[in-house]
Design an enzyme around this catalytic site. Structure first.
Site, mmCIF file in Angstrom:
data_model
loop_
_atom_site.group_PDB
_atom_site.id
_atom_site.type_symbol
_atom_site.label_atom_id
_atom_site.label_comp_id
_atom_site.label_asym_id
_atom_site.label_seq_id
_atom_site.Cartn_x
_atom_site.Cartn_y
_atom_site.Cartn_z
ATOM 1 N N SER A 1 32.767 -3.425 -40.377
ATOM 2 C CA SER A 1 34.107 -3.847 -39.955
ATOM 3 C C SER A 1 34.883 -4.275 -41.200
ATOM 4 O O SER A 1 34.361 -4.259 -42.312
ATOM 5 C CB SER A 1 34.021 -4.967 -38.931
ATOM 6 O OG SER A 1 33.266 -6.004 -39.465
ATOM 7 N N LYS B 1 46.906 -1.022 -37.862
ATOM 8 C CA LYS B 1 45.564 -1.273 -37.319
ATOM 9 C C LYS B 1 45.641 -1.029 -35.807
ATOM 10 O O LYS B 1 46.278 -1.801 -35.085
ATOM 11 C CB LYS B 1 45.126 -2.699 -37.638
ATOM 12 C CG LYS B 1 43.688 -2.971 -37.256
ATOM 13 C CD LYS B 1 43.217 -4.293 -37.838
ATOM 14 C CE LYS B 1 41.745 -4.523 -37.561
ATOM 15 N NZ LYS B 1 41.437 -4.606 -36.129
HETATM 16 S S1 IVH Z 1 39.258 1.306 -41.669
HETATM 17 C C1 IVH Z 1 35.041 0.673 -43.603
HETATM 18 N N1 IVH Z 1 41.641 1.685 -40.659
HETATM 19 O O1 IVH Z 1 39.504 -1.949 -37.034
HETATM 20 C C2 IVH Z 1 36.278 0.328 -42.881
HETATM 21 N N2 IVH Z 1 39.999 0.590 -39.296
HETATM 22 O O2 IVH Z 1 37.271 -4.236 -38.205
HETATM 23 C C3 IVH Z 1 36.638 1.297 -41.851
HETATM 24 N N3 IVH Z 1 40.811 0.009 -37.058
HETATM 25 O O3 IVH Z 1 36.163 -0.994 -36.658
HETATM 26 C C4 IVH Z 1 37.743 0.835 -40.974
HETATM 27 N N4 IVH Z 1 42.844 0.817 -37.274
HETATM 28 O O4 IVH Z 1 37.874 0.311 -35.307
HETATM 29 C C5 IVH Z 1 40.409 1.183 -40.449
HETATM 30 N N5 IVH Z 1 43.799 2.100 -39.883
HETATM 31 C C6 IVH Z 1 42.569 1.619 -39.669
HETATM 32 C C7 IVH Z 1 42.191 1.025 -38.452
HETATM 33 C C8 IVH Z 1 40.898 0.508 -38.306
HETATM 34 C C9 IVH Z 1 41.998 0.200 -36.442
HETATM 35 C C10 IVH Z 1 39.654 -0.696 -36.442
HETATM 36 C C11 IVH Z 1 38.341 0.026 -36.592
HETATM 37 C C12 IVH Z 1 37.415 -0.948 -37.267
HETATM 38 C C13 IVH Z 1 38.138 -2.259 -37.131
HETATM 39 C C14 IVH Z 1 37.951 -3.091 -38.388
#
Ligand code: IVH
Length: 294
Positions: free
Chosen positions: A35, A63
């Site tokens: 996460s 996000k």
């Molecule tokens: S990057 C290694 N980008 O937020 C990191 N996550 O706690 C990969 N999420 O589990 C995550 N929008 O489900 C990333 N633009 C975005 C996102 C995103 C939603 C969610 C995802 C992740 C959580 C982060």
């Protein structure tokens, strides 16, 4: 060709481990699903930026408030769609994911040397139920005197775990892609890789920007804190990521999250409402839980 940093890799175990209570096969993630570390203030963002290299380019994204999904493309063909699960293994919900029109079943095959064929590529994104589909679903449930979903995220979670793909298809899930992993990535830049994913047919938000300093990032946050109300899907913050995959590799990971990315969470929306009554639910053990009817 650039590849996913070696320290992110795990032993590949594509064999189903067991079945989840809902009957989906559990499969080990090829790369652990971590996460993001959360921040709630501009100061925390400033602190994160101060630890990055000077010449850094930062990709700013929305996000999405849904469920993360890991899509496996083997030799250009969609073979698995894993939920996050415990981050190490997830449920293979591929039949339900196949109902999402914006997720290609095949990547375009340029030629046998193409980085998107003869190789493994993983696309990560968020599965969500757009506001319109969520409201339609709750209206139907109300008519049938069924319990309503509290928000689109819960509705998407319930939908993804359904056993009948035809019911899933009728609900209208969607997916936004936000990350690419693999041994043979198209470029060494996160932003460019996502542009490529868009060309292949994935839904990649065009709200994404490459920014260079705190002032630009603050302006992006301020804009989307308000404008997000006009989006077709739910969002709960902004994600900032270092664009260069090489710099991502240098920055690495803590035990829980990447150092090359951070989430900025929007403040939960507040509104005034009226307390109509309070029910006192008595549980199996005799514990009494007050429930507010608003
Ligand atoms: S990057 C290694 N980008 O937020 C990191 N996550 O706690 C990969 N999420 O589990 C995550 N929008 O489900 C990333 N633009 C975005 C996102 C995103 C939603 C969610 C995802 C992740 C959580 C982060």
């Amino acid at each position: 060709k650039p590849s996913t940093p070696s320290h992110q890799r795990q032993a590949i175990n594509a064999k189903p481990l067991t079945r989840s209570p809902k009957g989906f096969k559990q499969v080990a993630h090829k790369y652990p699903m971590l996460s993001l570390s959360n921040s709630y203030s501009r100061e925390e963002i400033a602190d994160w930026i101060s630890k990055l290299p000077e010449d850094v380019e930062i990709v700013c994204e929305l996000k999405y408030d849904g469920l993360s999904i890991s899509l496996w493309y083997e030799d250009g063909v969609l073979t698995k769609a894993l939920t996050r699960g415990d981050g190490v293994k997830g449920d293979n919900v591929i039949e339900n994911i196949r109902t999402i029109a914006s997720i290609p079943q095949h990547l375009p095959i340029a030629n046998s040397q193409s980085p998107i064929t003869n190789t493994f590529l993983e696309l990560r994104g968020e599965v969500l139920l757009p506001w319109a589909a969520f409201e339609r679903l709750n209206k139907e449930r109300e008519e049938q005197e069924e319990t309503l979903f509290a928000n689109p995220r819960n509705a998407a979670a319930g939908t993804l775990k359904l056993q009948n793909p035809a019911t899933v298809a009728a609900r209208g899930l969607d997916a936004y892609l936000y990350y690419m992993l693999g041994d043979n990535l198209p470029t060494d830049n996160h932003y460019e890789n996502l542009q490529r994913a868009r060309e292949w047919g994935f839904k990649v938000s065009d709200t994404m920007r490459v920014l260079h300093n705190l002032d630009e990032i603050k302006a992006f946050i301020d804009y989307w804190d308000v404008e997000r109300r006009n989006l077709p899907v739910a969002t709960d913050g902004i994600v900032l990521k270092v664009a260069s995959i090489e710099q991502q590799e240098e920055l690495g990971y803590t035990a829980k999250s990447p150092r090359w990315a951070i989430a900025y969470k929007f403040q939960a929306e507040k509104a005034l409402t009226k307390l109509v009554s309070v029910d006192f639910q008595v549980g199996r053990t005799g514990a009494v839980t007050p429930v507010a009817n608003l």
